[in-house]
Write a protein that holds these residues in place. Structure first.
Motif, mmCIF file in Angstrom:
data_model
loop_
_atom_site.group_PDB
_atom_site.id
_atom_site.type_symbol
_atom_site.label_atom_id
_atom_site.label_comp_id
_atom_site.label_asym_id
_atom_site.label_seq_id
_atom_site.Cartn_x
_atom_site.Cartn_y
_atom_site.Cartn_z
ATOM 1 N N MET A 179 38.731 49.613 44.108
ATOM 2 C CA MET A 179 38.994 48.188 43.858
ATOM 3 C C MET A 179 40.505 47.958 43.877
ATOM 4 N N THR A 180 41.004 47.166 44.841
ATOM 5 C CA THR A 180 42.423 46.846 44.869
ATOM 6 C C THR A 180 42.728 45.830 43.791
ATOM 7 N N SER A 181 43.953 45.902 43.239
ATOM 8 C CA SER A 181 44.270 45.019 42.126
ATOM 9 C C SER A 181 45.757 44.866 41.950
ATOM 10 N N HIS A 182 46.194 43.680 41.549
ATOM 11 C CA HIS A 182 47.531 43.473 41.040
ATOM 12 C C HIS A 182 47.399 43.625 39.532
ATOM 13 N N SER A 183 47.795 44.749 38.987
ATOM 14 C CA SER A 183 47.494 45.061 37.588
ATOM 15 C C SER A 183 48.732 44.949 36.727
ATOM 16 N N PRO A 184 48.648 44.289 35.556
ATOM 17 C CA PRO A 184 47.462 43.573 35.087
ATOM 18 C C PRO A 184 47.336 42.204 35.748
ATOM 19 N N GLN A 185 46.108 41.744 35.919
ATOM 20 C CA GLN A 185 45.887 40.423 36.488
ATOM 21 C C GLN A 185 46.205 39.349 35.451
ATOM 22 N N ASP A 186 46.660 38.200 35.923
ATOM 23 C CA ASP A 186 47.006 37.086 35.043
ATOM 24 C C ASP A 186 45.853 36.090 35.011
ATOM 25 N N PHE A 218 30.135 39.495 31.440
ATOM 26 C CA PHE A 218 29.865 39.498 32.881
ATOM 27 C C PHE A 218 30.814 38.535 33.592
ATOM 28 N N SER A 219 30.963 37.325 33.044
ATOM 29 C CA SER A 219 31.820 36.317 33.686
ATOM 30 C C SER A 219 33.269 36.784 33.772
ATOM 31 N N ALA A 220 33.769 37.368 32.678
ATOM 32 C CA ALA A 220 35.144 37.864 32.681
ATOM 33 C C ALA A 220 35.313 38.982 33.699
ATOM 34 N N ALA A 221 34.393 39.939 33.687
ATOM 35 C CA ALA A 221 34.498 41.073 34.597
ATOM 36 C C ALA A 221 34.375 40.657 36.049
ATOM 37 N N LEU A 222 33.434 39.759 36.345
ATOM 38 C CA LEU A 222 33.252 39.328 37.728
ATOM 39 C C LEU A 222 34.489 38.582 38.230
ATOM 40 N N THR A 223 35.028 37.702 37.406
ATOM 41 C CA THR A 223 36.236 36.976 37.804
ATOM 42 C C THR A 223 37.373 37.940 38.116
ATOM 43 N N LEU A 224 37.592 38.922 37.259
ATOM 44 C CA LEU A 224 38.667 39.887 37.485
ATOM 45 C C LEU A 224 38.408 40.724 38.733
ATOM 46 N N ALA A 225 37.152 41.118 38.950
ATOM 47 C CA ALA A 225 36.824 41.918 40.125
ATOM 48 C C ALA A 225 37.036 41.128 41.414
ATOM 49 N N VAL A 226 36.640 39.865 41.411
ATOM 50 C CA VAL A 226 36.785 39.033 42.607
ATOM 51 C C VAL A 226 38.256 38.790 42.926
ATOM 52 N N LEU A 247 29.768 42.541 41.775
ATOM 53 C CA LEU A 247 28.553 42.329 40.990
ATOM 54 C C LEU A 247 28.173 43.580 40.213
ATOM 55 N N ARG A 248 28.264 44.744 40.856
ATOM 56 C CA ARG A 248 27.916 45.984 40.159
ATOM 57 C C ARG A 248 28.829 46.212 38.955
ATOM 58 N N THR A 249 30.103 45.962 39.157
ATOM 59 C CA THR A 249 31.054 46.123 38.055
ATOM 60 C C THR A 249 30.722 45.184 36.912
ATOM 61 N N ALA A 250 30.479 43.908 37.235
ATOM 62 C CA ALA A 250 30.187 42.912 36.205
ATOM 63 C C ALA A 250 28.882 43.225 35.485
ATOM 64 N N CYS A 251 27.871 43.676 36.225
ATOM 65 C CA CYS A 251 26.594 44.040 35.592
ATOM 66 C C CYS A 251 26.769 45.231 34.654
ATOM 67 N N ALA A 252 27.626 46.182 35.026
ATOM 68 C CA ALA A 252 27.871 47.338 34.166
ATOM 69 C C ALA A 252 28.558 46.907 32.877
#
Length: 280
Positions: free
Chosen positions: A1-8, A235-243, A253-258
């Motif tokens: 998962m690519t990311s600008h960490s930490p995300q704002d 789930f909502s927080a995780a999915l938003t960050l993953a997207v 989706l898999r990340t958010a479900c986990a």
């Protein structure tokens, strides 16, 4: 998962005190069920999502309101303690919001929300940077949600709960809607949305882009379900960050479900969580 960490991330949403009674079974209309066990936590969809996003590794600031009371001070201390910037949480004239929650032995719940100070959240003077994503819910007024969405220069996610009719302008502006299957059925206007994630509880989740399904994943099996109250928020927080990190739909989706599965194993709606990449 690519990311600008930490995300704002800016979370605009509700802050409540959760009064949760755990009982063997939920009462029917007009029925009293005895033998409950009571716990008191800081909650509200906005606070839950802000705390989850912070614990998942994002840099989070919250916009909301609490009352000038002991509950409000406790809520601010709790949210701040999870690493969330609360400088944009105002003190309102009304009492801090309260949620009355009943949870049965299988983790199912009934919730009544008393909005209190959440009805006084004001976006006046709010500045959102182009580098900040925004996550909102519908426990605040629809007018406020529209105002924030219109002024946000970047990515906007909306957990459209509780369900209500959504105006065309909001459908066009929001980059990601997050709803459960009942909410999706109650808001047919979401068929025209750019991207919608729909959750199906123990059956997992799906992503719809332009009304067409692009991914569907099962939910992880959880043998020790304690409470589902905070699962949708995590789930909502995780999915938003993953997207916003650039994850493909299926991986997001898999990340958010986990993350949601990890949440249902804890009695609090703000459980301890590891960093987002742990769940990828």
């Amino acid at each position: 998962m690519t990311s600008h960490s930490p995300q704002d991330l800016v979370v605009v949403g509700s802050i409540n005190v959760d009064l949760t009674a755990t009982v063997e079974r939920l009462p029917r209309a007009g029925e009293t069920v005895a033998g409950g066990r009571l716990r008191r936590d800081v909650g509200g969809k906005g606070a839950n999502q802000a705390v989850a996003a912070s614990r998942l590794g994002a840099r989070v600031r919250m916009v909301g309101a609490v009352g000038d009371d002991s509950d409000g001070r406790w809520a601010l201390e709790t949210i701040r303690g999870a690493g969330v910037d609360v400088e944009d949480v105002r003190t309102a004239r009304s009492a801090t919001g309260t949620a009355l929650i009943a949870v049965d032995a299988a983790g199912e719940n009934q919730i009544v929300v008393c909005g209190g100070a959440n009805t006084e959240v004001d976006a006046g003077g709010l500045t959102i940077a182009a580098t900040e994503a925004v996550l909102m819910q519908l426990e605040l007024s629809l007018d406020l949600v529209q105002e924030v969405a219109a002024q946000a220069p970047g990515f906007v996610a909306l957990n459209a709960a509780p369900a209500q009719p959504l105006p065309e302008g909001l459908i066009e502006r929001v980059d990601l809607f997050i709803v459960n299957e009942s909410e999706y059925a109650a808001m047919p206007e979401l068929r025209a949305a750019r991207r919608v994630a729909v959750t199906f509880g123990a059956e997992g989740a799906a992503m719809l882009v332009g009304g067409e399904e692009t991914a569907r994943v099962p939910a992880p099996v959880v043998s020790n379900v304690v409470s589902s109250v905070g699962a949708g928020d995590a789930f909502s927080a995780a999915l938003t960050l993953a997207v916003i990190a650039g994850a493909p739909d299926e991986q997001a989706l898999r990340t958010a479900c986990a993350v949601g599965a990890a949440t249902v194993a804890h009695p609090s709606a703000q459980p301890p969580l590891a960093r987002l990449e742990t769940y990828a």
